[in-house]
Design a protein around this motif. Sequence first.
Motif, PDB file in Angstrom:
ATOM      1  N   PRO A 188      98.114  63.773   5.005  1.00  0.00           N
ATOM      2  CA  PRO A 188      96.813  63.680   4.334  1.00  0.00           C
ATOM      3  C   PRO A 188      95.994  62.510   4.873  1.00  0.00           C
ATOM      4  CG  PRO A 188      98.601  63.934   2.738  1.00  0.00           C
ATOM      5  CD  PRO A 188      99.246  63.656   4.054  1.00  0.00           C
ATOM      6  N   VAL A 189      94.710  62.710   5.014  1.00  0.00           N
ATOM      7  CA  VAL A 189      93.814  61.627   5.415  1.00  0.00           C
ATOM      8  C   VAL A 189      93.713  60.652   4.244  1.00  0.00           C
ATOM      9  CG1 VAL A 189      91.468  61.039   6.094  1.00  0.00           C
ATOM     10  CG2 VAL A 189      92.549  63.106   7.006  1.00  0.00           C
ATOM     11  N   PRO A 190      94.101  59.390   4.410  1.00  0.00           N
ATOM     12  CA  PRO A 190      94.188  58.479   3.273  1.00  0.00           C
ATOM     13  C   PRO A 190      92.831  58.135   2.665  1.00  0.00           C
ATOM     14  CG  PRO A 190      94.531  57.293   5.331  1.00  0.00           C
ATOM     15  CD  PRO A 190      94.508  58.755   5.676  1.00  0.00           C
ATOM     16  N   GLY A 232      91.438  49.493   7.260  1.00  0.00           N
ATOM     17  CA  GLY A 232      92.687  49.081   7.885  1.00  0.00           C
ATOM     18  C   GLY A 232      93.885  49.832   7.352  1.00  0.00           C
ATOM     19  N   GLN A 233      93.710  50.466   6.182  1.00  0.00           N
ATOM     20  CA  GLN A 233      94.793  51.243   5.588  1.00  0.00           C
ATOM     21  C   GLN A 233      94.325  52.588   5.045  1.00  0.00           C
ATOM     22  OE1 GLN A 233      96.342  48.400   2.660  1.00  0.00           O
ATOM     23  NE2 GLN A 233      98.105  48.053   4.000  1.00  0.00           N
ATOM     24  N   ARG A 289      78.180  54.350  10.363  1.00  0.00           N
ATOM     25  CA  ARG A 289      79.283  53.658   9.701  1.00  0.00           C
ATOM     26  C   ARG A 289      80.323  53.201  10.718  1.00  0.00           C
ATOM     27  NH1 ARG A 289      79.021  55.085   4.065  1.00  0.00           N
ATOM     28  NH2 ARG A 289      80.962  53.954   3.660  1.00  0.00           N
ATOM     29  N   ARG A 290      80.918  52.037  10.499  1.00  0.00           N
ATOM     30  CA  ARG A 290      81.948  51.460  11.345  1.00  0.00           C
ATOM     31  C   ARG A 290      83.101  50.999  10.467  1.00  0.00           C
ATOM     32  NH1 ARG A 290      79.224  53.796  14.221  1.00  0.00           N
ATOM     33  NH2 ARG A 290      78.108  53.138  16.110  1.00  0.00           N
ATOM     34  N   GLY A 291      84.316  51.036  11.013  1.00  0.00           N
ATOM     35  CA  GLY A 291      85.473  50.627  10.236  1.00  0.00           C
ATOM     36  C   GLY A 291      86.513  49.944  11.100  1.00  0.00           C
ATOM     37  N   LYS A 292      87.734  49.890  10.590  1.00  0.00           N
ATOM     38  CA  LYS A 292      88.856  49.272  11.281  1.00  0.00           C
ATOM     39  C   LYS A 292      89.877  50.341  11.660  1.00  0.00           C
ATOM     40  CE  LYS A 292      88.439  45.043   8.495  1.00  0.00           C
ATOM     41  NZ  LYS A 292      89.168  44.151   7.539  1.00  0.00           N
TER      42      LYS A 292
END
Length: 303
Positions: A188-190, A232-233, A289-292
């Motif tokens: 599953p995509v968290p 990050g998680q 949008r940007r993330g880790k």
Amino acid sequence: MKPTRAAAVLIGSLLSAAAAGQLAEFGIEGMGVVSTPATEVRGSVSPDGQRIVWGSTDRAGGAGGWDLWQAHLRDKRWAEPEPLSINSTANDFDPLLSADGRWLYFFSNRPGGHGGDDLYRAAVKPEGGFGEPENLGPGVNSAGNEWAPTPSADGRRLLFASNGFGGAGRHDLFVARWNGKAFVDPKPVPGINTAVDEFDAAWLDGGKALVFARSDRAGEQPIQLFVAECDGQTYTGIAPWSLSFNSAEGTTLGPVVDPSRPNEMLVSGAARAPAAGKLDIYRTLAPSRRGKAGCLPGHESPP
């Protein structure tokens, strides 16, 4: 369905060859060729920008059921729309051309699958045709329904929606890995999946962010697109995409990044203008949008 009127739109057909500077908020893709009075969903452009494929639930001239269509760039315009030779009399839908241009991914409920809508792919031939469709196998196909296959740029992962692998409820988003022979081990995509339907997802920022569809009526209207970024998680900061016709009362789905113009995205919906039919395909700037890293299996190698 009363989507918000666009503050700024391109009047007429916005073509894949159009200069980026001409793109305001959005423009319709291929007026009268790609976008017609019928329902067109999930447009995907080839990496060289010379071909577009899409799905339609009711466009005349296909093999039957829902069909896959394509057009080619001729003199900077989409032209020669035609149903694909791989269409069956069953439903064939949700096409997506791989980032290397070698494969066309889609779903179908044609006979011989594992149950319901299954994920398939067909080789793209050098002369422009397609090879025999191949089922992606039990690693990603269940007795339920699988939709919107989206391979990563390196082909090592497959993002898709399913209601047959457990999860939070109804359709959920999953990521499977390529083991050298098949896509397997869907996870599953968290942070994304809920008791309603999540489907039609596209990676942003190398998988560090997502845009996806959500519906609380079992995949029926209304459908709205949301964006999220990885902390990050898990994916967090989930919010509706600010695209003007992406309203809570409308139907907006099928986001696909254009690999020939990676800052732009094709999306299906119903704007007030320009409009050709029931659901049209539009071109817009991709969400910023940007993330880790950290939210995808084997995330050390981004999509």
